[in-house]
Motif scaffolding. Structure first.
Motif, PDB file in Angstrom:
ATOM      1  N   MET A   1       0.830  -1.190   0.000  1.00  0.00           N
ATOM      2  CA  MET A   1       0.000   0.000   0.000  1.00  0.00           C
ATOM      3  C   MET A   1       0.877   1.257   0.000  1.00  0.00           C
ATOM      4  O   MET A   1       0.585   2.198  -0.696  1.00  0.00           O
ATOM      5  CB  MET A   1      -0.927   0.003   1.216  1.00  0.00           C
ATOM      6  N   ALA A   2       1.939   1.252   0.808  1.00  0.00           N
ATOM      7  CA  ALA A   2       2.780   2.439   0.906  1.00  0.00           C
ATOM      8  C   ALA A   2       3.366   2.823  -0.447  1.00  0.00           C
ATOM      9  O   ALA A   2       3.318   3.986  -0.836  1.00  0.00           O
ATOM     10  CB  ALA A   2       3.896   2.212   1.926  1.00  0.00           C
ATOM     11  N   GLU A   3       3.903   1.836  -1.171  1.00  0.00           N
ATOM     12  CA  GLU A   3       4.515   2.123  -2.465  1.00  0.00           C
ATOM     13  C   GLU A   3       3.454   2.497  -3.502  1.00  0.00           C
ATOM     14  O   GLU A   3       3.663   3.372  -4.324  1.00  0.00           O
ATOM     15  CB  GLU A   3       5.324   0.920  -2.965  1.00  0.00           C
ATOM     16  N   ASP A   4       2.313   1.821  -3.458  1.00  0.00           N
ATOM     17  CA  ASP A   4       1.262   2.059  -4.445  1.00  0.00           C
ATOM     18  C   ASP A   4       0.710   3.474  -4.383  1.00  0.00           C
ATOM     19  O   ASP A   4       0.325   4.045  -5.403  1.00  0.00           O
ATOM     20  CB  ASP A   4       0.103   1.071  -4.246  1.00  0.00           C
ATOM     21  N   TYR A   5       0.663   4.043  -3.206  1.00  0.00           N
ATOM     22  CA  TYR A   5       0.027   5.349  -3.029  1.00  0.00           C
ATOM     23  C   TYR A   5       0.984   6.445  -2.549  1.00  0.00           C
ATOM     24  O   TYR A   5       0.554   7.524  -2.201  1.00  0.00           O
ATOM     25  CB  TYR A   5      -1.157   5.221  -2.064  1.00  0.00           C
ATOM     26  N   GLY A   6       2.269   6.150  -2.519  1.00  0.00           N
ATOM     27  CA  GLY A   6       3.245   7.154  -2.122  1.00  0.00           C
ATOM     28  C   GLY A   6       3.145   7.564  -0.657  1.00  0.00           C
ATOM     29  O   GLY A   6       3.388   8.713  -0.312  1.00  0.00           O
ATOM     30  N   LEU A   7       2.789   6.620   0.189  1.00  0.00           N
ATOM     31  CA  LEU A   7       2.638   6.915   1.615  1.00  0.00           C
ATOM     32  C   LEU A   7       3.871   6.484   2.392  1.00  0.00           C
ATOM     33  O   LEU A   7       4.559   5.542   2.002  1.00  0.00           O
ATOM     34  CB  LEU A   7       1.427   6.151   2.186  1.00  0.00           C
ATOM     35  N   GLY A   8       4.117   7.155   3.509  1.00  0.00           N
ATOM     36  CA  GLY A   8       5.127   6.697   4.434  1.00  0.00           C
ATOM     37  C   GLY A   8       4.604   5.479   5.171  1.00  0.00           C
ATOM     38  O   GLY A   8       3.397   5.208   5.196  1.00  0.00           O
ATOM     39  N   TYR A   9       5.494   4.734   5.798  1.00  0.00           N
ATOM     40  CA  TYR A   9       5.104   3.514   6.494  1.00  0.00           C
ATOM     41  C   TYR A   9       4.068   3.789   7.580  1.00  0.00           C
ATOM     42  O   TYR A   9       3.075   3.063   7.695  1.00  0.00           O
ATOM     43  CB  TYR A   9       6.350   2.853   7.109  1.00  0.00           C
ATOM     44  N   GLY A  10       4.265   4.831   8.388  1.00  0.00           N
ATOM     45  CA  GLY A  10       3.338   5.155   9.480  1.00  0.00           C
ATOM     46  C   GLY A  10       1.934   5.441   8.980  1.00  0.00           C
ATOM     47  O   GLY A  10       0.945   4.956   9.541  1.00  0.00           O
ATOM     48  N   HIS A  11       1.835   6.219   7.909  1.00  0.00           N
ATOM     49  CA  HIS A  11       0.524   6.544   7.355  1.00  0.00           C
ATOM     50  C   HIS A  11      -0.140   5.308   6.729  1.00  0.00           C
ATOM     51  O   HIS A  11      -1.345   5.095   6.866  1.00  0.00           O
ATOM     52  CB  HIS A  11       0.632   7.674   6.334  1.00  0.00           C
ATOM     53  N   ALA A  12       0.654   4.486   6.043  1.00  0.00           N
ATOM     54  CA  ALA A  12       0.108   3.262   5.451  1.00  0.00           C
ATOM     55  C   ALA A  12      -0.424   2.337   6.538  1.00  0.00           C
ATOM     56  O   ALA A  12      -1.510   1.759   6.404  1.00  0.00           O
ATOM     57  CB  ALA A  12       1.172   2.550   4.617  1.00  0.00           C
ATOM     58  N   MET A  13       0.309   2.221   7.651  1.00  0.00           N
ATOM     59  CA  MET A  13      -0.140   1.366   8.748  1.00  0.00           C
ATOM     60  C   MET A  13      -1.390   1.937   9.418  1.00  0.00           C
ATOM     61  O   MET A  13      -2.256   1.180   9.876  1.00  0.00           O
ATOM     62  CB  MET A  13       0.979   1.156   9.769  1.00  0.00           C
ATOM     63  N   ALA A  14      -1.512   3.243   9.487  1.00  0.00           N
ATOM     64  CA  ALA A  14      -2.715   3.861  10.054  1.00  0.00           C
ATOM     65  C   ALA A  14      -3.936   3.524   9.200  1.00  0.00           C
ATOM     66  O   ALA A  14      -5.010   3.190   9.728  1.00  0.00           O
ATOM     67  CB  ALA A  14      -2.537   5.368  10.174  1.00  0.00           C
ATOM     68  N   ILE A  15      -3.779   3.599   7.887  1.00  0.00           N
ATOM     69  CA  ILE A  15      -4.883   3.249   6.981  1.00  0.00           C
ATOM     70  C   ILE A  15      -5.208   1.763   7.114  1.00  0.00           C
ATOM     71  O   ILE A  15      -6.375   1.377   7.221  1.00  0.00           O
ATOM     72  CB  ILE A  15      -4.538   3.623   5.525  1.00  0.00           C
ATOM     73  N   TYR A  16      -4.190   0.923   7.132  1.00  0.00           N
ATOM     74  CA  TYR A  16      -4.393  -0.518   7.295  1.00  0.00           C
ATOM     75  C   TYR A  16      -5.142  -0.810   8.595  1.00  0.00           C
ATOM     76  O   TYR A  16      -6.098  -1.592   8.613  1.00  0.00           O
ATOM     77  CB  TYR A  16      -3.053  -1.254   7.275  1.00  0.00           C
ATOM     78  N   GLY A  17      -4.722  -0.173   9.684  1.00  0.00           N
ATOM     79  CA  GLY A  17      -5.376  -0.385  10.975  1.00  0.00           C
ATOM     80  C   GLY A  17      -6.835   0.012  10.958  1.00  0.00           C
ATOM     81  O   GLY A  17      -7.686  -0.665  11.535  1.00  0.00           O
ATOM     82  N   THR A  18      -7.135   1.102  10.280  1.00  0.00           N
ATOM     83  CA  THR A  18      -8.526   1.558  10.175  1.00  0.00           C
ATOM     84  C   THR A  18      -9.350   0.564   9.374  1.00  0.00           C
ATOM     85  O   THR A  18     -10.446   0.175   9.789  1.00  0.00           O
ATOM     86  CB  THR A  18      -8.580   2.949   9.515  1.00  0.00           C
ATOM     87  N   LEU A  19      -8.843   0.155   8.232  1.00  0.00           N
ATOM     88  CA  LEU A  19      -9.590  -0.771   7.388  1.00  0.00           C
ATOM     89  C   LEU A  19      -9.733  -2.145   8.041  1.00  0.00           C
ATOM     90  O   LEU A  19     -10.781  -2.786   7.943  1.00  0.00           O
ATOM     91  CB  LEU A  19      -8.916  -0.913   6.025  1.00  0.00           C
ATOM     92  N   LYS A  20      -8.703  -2.585   8.726  1.00  0.00           N
ATOM     93  CA  LYS A  20      -8.725  -3.895   9.384  1.00  0.00           C
ATOM     94  C   LYS A  20      -9.784  -3.947  10.475  1.00  0.00           C
ATOM     95  O   LYS A  20     -10.415  -4.972  10.699  1.00  0.00           O
ATOM     96  CB  LYS A  20      -7.344  -4.191   9.968  1.00  0.00           C
ATOM     97  N   SER A  21      -9.983  -2.835  11.159  1.00  0.00           N
ATOM     98  CA  SER A  21     -10.884  -2.835  12.307  1.00  0.00           C
ATOM     99  C   SER A  21     -12.336  -2.513  11.957  1.00  0.00           C
ATOM    100  O   SER A  21     -13.171  -2.443  12.853  1.00  0.00           O
ATOM    101  CB  SER A  21     -10.377  -1.828  13.339  1.00  0.00           C
ATOM    102  N   VAL A  22     -12.665  -2.356  10.683  1.00  0.00           N
ATOM    103  CA  VAL A  22     -14.023  -1.978  10.284  1.00  0.00           C
ATOM    104  C   VAL A  22     -15.062  -2.960  10.808  1.00  0.00           C
ATOM    105  O   VAL A  22     -16.111  -2.567  11.304  1.00  0.00           O
ATOM    106  CB  VAL A  22     -14.124  -1.840   8.745  1.00  0.00           C
ATOM    107  N   ASN A  23     -14.794  -4.241  10.740  1.00  0.00           N
ATOM    108  CA  ASN A  23     -15.764  -5.243  11.161  1.00  0.00           C
ATOM    109  C   ASN A  23     -15.564  -5.729  12.596  1.00  0.00           C
ATOM    110  O   ASN A  23     -16.313  -6.592  13.048  1.00  0.00           O
ATOM    111  CB  ASN A  23     -15.734  -6.442  10.201  1.00  0.00           C
ATOM    112  N   GLU A  24     -14.568  -5.211  13.289  1.00  0.00           N
ATOM    113  CA  GLU A  24     -14.340  -5.605  14.675  1.00  0.00           C
ATOM    114  C   GLU A  24     -15.214  -4.774  15.608  1.00  0.00           C
ATOM    115  O   GLU A  24     -15.482  -3.609  15.332  1.00  0.00           O
ATOM    116  CB  GLU A  24     -12.860  -5.386  15.045  1.00  0.00           C
ATOM    117  N   PRO A  25     -15.659  -5.376  16.708  1.00  0.00           N
ATOM    118  CA  PRO A  25     -16.437  -4.578  17.663  1.00  0.00           C
ATOM    119  C   PRO A  25     -15.562  -3.480  18.257  1.00  0.00           C
ATOM    120  O   PRO A  25     -14.371  -3.677  18.497  1.00  0.00           O
ATOM    121  CB  PRO A  25     -16.858  -5.592  18.728  1.00  0.00           C
ATOM    122  N   SER A  26     -16.144  -2.304  18.455  1.00  0.00           N
ATOM    123  CA  SER A  26     -15.350  -1.205  19.009  1.00  0.00           C
ATOM    124  C   SER A  26     -15.148  -1.414  20.498  1.00  0.00           C
ATOM    125  O   SER A  26     -15.973  -2.013  21.188  1.00  0.00           O
ATOM    126  CB  SER A  26     -16.032   0.138  18.741  1.00  0.00           C
TER     127      SER A  26
END
Length: 144
Positions: free
Chosen positions: A1-26
């Motif tokens: 994801m980071a390379e595909d969209y020109g993101l730094g590692y921290g920002h890519a992981m933040a997006i991944y974390g958000t998308l990963k938790s969509v179906n998890e209970p808050s």
């Protein structure tokens, strides 16, 4: 994801974390903090509480957010530090660009690339005015 969209590692992981938790209970903030400071890490809870109490004096825009591995210290939504705990120590990451490291205030390096420095706390006595001063400088430099 980071390379595909020109993101730094921290920002890519933040997006991944958000998308990963969509179906998890808050989980509530308090439960997340309790989870971080459970087991062997429980000994650091009062030190964490003291840090939060002190940084909330910096201004009305101090915001605290918990993740699965650390607590973000924010000025509004701009990160100026983090607190990460384990059974042996409390690590405080601080964003202080341009500040020279010393024996206690070390460079964060790969530990957390969104921050510049790290202070490892091995006893409650190390939560002193020097550490709070560094956090206050980072808060002052954070975008309002």
């Amino acid at each position: 994801m980071a390379e595909d969209y020109g993101l730094g590692y921290g920002h890519a992981m933040a997006i991944y974390g958000t998308l990963k938790s969509v179906n998890e209970p808050s989980i509530t903030f308090d439960k997340q903090i309790d989870k971080l400071f459970s087991g062997g890490s429980k000994v650091w809870r009062s030190s964490y509480d003291r840090i939060v109490k002190e940084i909330k004096k910096f201004g009305p825009d101090v915001n605290i957010k918990a993740t699965n591995s650390y607590v973000s210290l924010l000025r509004s939504e701009s990160k100026f530090g983090i607190v990460q705990v384990n059974s042996k120590r409390l690590d405080v990451g601080i964003k202080l660009k341009g500040m020279d490291p010393d024996k206690r205030l070390t460079l964060a390096g790969d530990w957390n690339t969104m921050l510049t420095h790290k202070v490892s706390i091995h006893s409650a006595e190390q939560l002193d005015s020097e550490l709070l001063g560094w956090l206050h400088k980072a808060y002052d430099k954070a975008t309002q």
